[in-house]
Design a protein around this motif. Structure first.
Motif, PDB file in Angstrom:
ATOM      1  N   GLN A 176       0.809  -1.211   0.000  1.00 16.01           N
ATOM      2  CA  GLN A 176       0.000   0.000   0.000  1.00 16.01           C
ATOM      3  C   GLN A 176       0.846   1.267   0.000  1.00 16.01           C
ATOM      4  O   GLN A 176       0.630   2.175  -0.808  1.00 16.01           O
ATOM      5  CB  GLN A 176      -0.931   0.009   1.224  1.00 16.01           C
ATOM      6  N   GLU A 202      -3.588   0.690  -3.489  1.00 12.52           N
ATOM      7  CA  GLU A 202      -4.564   1.016  -2.432  1.00 12.52           C
ATOM      8  C   GLU A 202      -5.149  -0.228  -1.776  1.00 12.52           C
ATOM      9  O   GLU A 202      -5.214  -0.331  -0.549  1.00 12.52           O
ATOM     10  CB  GLU A 202      -5.698   1.877  -3.014  1.00 12.52           C
ATOM     11  N   THR A 203      -5.583  -1.191  -2.593  1.00 14.61           N
ATOM     12  CA  THR A 203      -6.122  -2.443  -2.059  1.00 14.61           C
ATOM     13  C   THR A 203      -5.384  -3.606  -2.693  1.00 14.61           C
ATOM     14  O   THR A 203      -5.806  -4.135  -3.740  1.00 14.61           O
ATOM     15  CB  THR A 203      -7.636  -2.568  -2.334  1.00 14.61           C
TER      16      THR A 203
END
Length: 348
Positions: free
Chosen positions: A170, A176-177
């Protein structure tokens, strides 16, 4: 870290090509990456290596005595040689006189020195070496951990590796994911040995880990996963095999390019492409593995590391420092522990 200059302690005596190649990579890193390099090793040997490049040494040399040889048992050697270069480098981080350690020396000794002198992050049972590798999708690497720190693992260890890999992906790799996978012999949740089956259950239940399922060997470099976890035995074999495949592919490419005048013209036209291919496939471009789970930034490079690898190892260390990877792992772990405690109370 803001605008503070990162201080990187480099074990100048560790590796097959120490100190010459280590010094060459360190000089380039200080010049191009805006970091302060502390070279740890024998002052005479390191100083002589520096003088081959420049008369006025721009690098600070921290005296040390000896190194841990590849044939030595790490723990006993570290205790027998308290002033060995890797011990001195770790002590600099422990005393906050350096922000990270880079070493191409005995990997077992580097890990043992980190554990003895820096200790583990709170809540982490075993540190893991994370290796960042290229995938079929340009600009989308995958981090694999563990690739050698822990030959035998419990399910809880693999869960912690997945957690640390998620945070790294991250905040350093900018995903982000991240899609987290468990290396296994099949996609189905019922596949694998006892370790794989129990780990699968833990990963599915942990809300802090974006687990998407099992990853087979063919999936590792596909780009379909951002984090892949496995025990250190399997991970080390996988890493060395991937590096060998990269070297073979580059060699085949060199051999198959046309020879003679046509070859020279073709090669000059393809030069930018070939450079990008090398950057994506050559393990030297990735610097080494980050030892996640110890209370300090520590990069373990290949024993065969030359100047480009050391340069990239310093870059990797600076990225971990700038993105506060250790702080984020620790704070996220606290959040996870608190959430688990509340959930346990509600269940009770």
């Amino acid at each position: 870290m803001g605008s503070t200059q990162a201080r990187i302690a480099i074990d100048a005596m560790g590796g097959d090509h120490a100190p010459a190649e280590i010094v060459a990579g360190a000089l380039r890193a200080q010049e191009e990456l805006g970091v302060k390099i502390l070279l740890v090793g024998d002052p005479e040997e390191v100083g002589a290596a520096v003088r081959k490049h420049t008369s006025a040494s721009p690098l600070e040399i921290i005296p040390a005595e000896g190194t841990i040889e590849m044939g030595e048992e790490p723990l006993s050697a570290l205790r027998r040689k308290p002033k060995a270069s890797i011990n001195v480098a770790m002590d600099l981080v422990k005393r906050k006189e350096a922000d990270a350690v880079v070493s191409a020396g005995h990997s077992g000794a580097v890990m043992a020195a980190a554990l003895l002198r820096l200790g583990r992050l709170k809540g982490i049972d075993r540190p893991a070496i994370g290796a960042v590798l290229p995938t079929l999708i340009a600009g989308k690497p995958v981090i694999i951990l563990d690739v050698g720190a822990n030959v035998d693992c419990r399910p809880k260890f693999l869960e912690q590796f997945a957690f640390m890999g998620t945070v790294y992906s991250q905040y350093v790799l900018g995903i982000e994911t991240p899609k987290v996978g468990l290396l296994n012999i099949g996609e189905e949740s019922s596949k694998g040995n006892e370790l794989a089956l129990r780990t699968h259950q833990l990963l599915q239940k942990n809300p802090q880990i974006p687990f998407v399922g099992n990853a087979e060997g063919r999936d590792v470099l596909s780009g379909n996963f951002d984090v892949i976890v496995c025990d250190g035995f399997v991970g080390n074999v996988l890493l060395k095999f991937a590096e060998a495949v990269g070297e073979v592919a580059l060699q085949i490419l060199r051999e198959e390019l046309p020879q003679g005048v046509r070859g020279k013209i073709g090669t000059s036209v393809l030069k930018p492409n070939l450079r990008r291919i090398k950057q994506r496939m050559d393990h030297a471009e990735h610097g080494g593995g980050l030892l996640l789970g110890v209370d300090g930034v520590c990069i373990i490079s290949h024993g065969s590391s030359q100047a480009p690898t050391i340069f990239n190892a310093v870059r990797l260390a600076r990225e971990a420092i700038d993105n506060r990877v250790l702080d984020r792992i620790q704070s996220r772990y606290k959040e996870d522990s608190q959430t688990s405690a509340v959930s346990g109370q509600q269940d009770g």
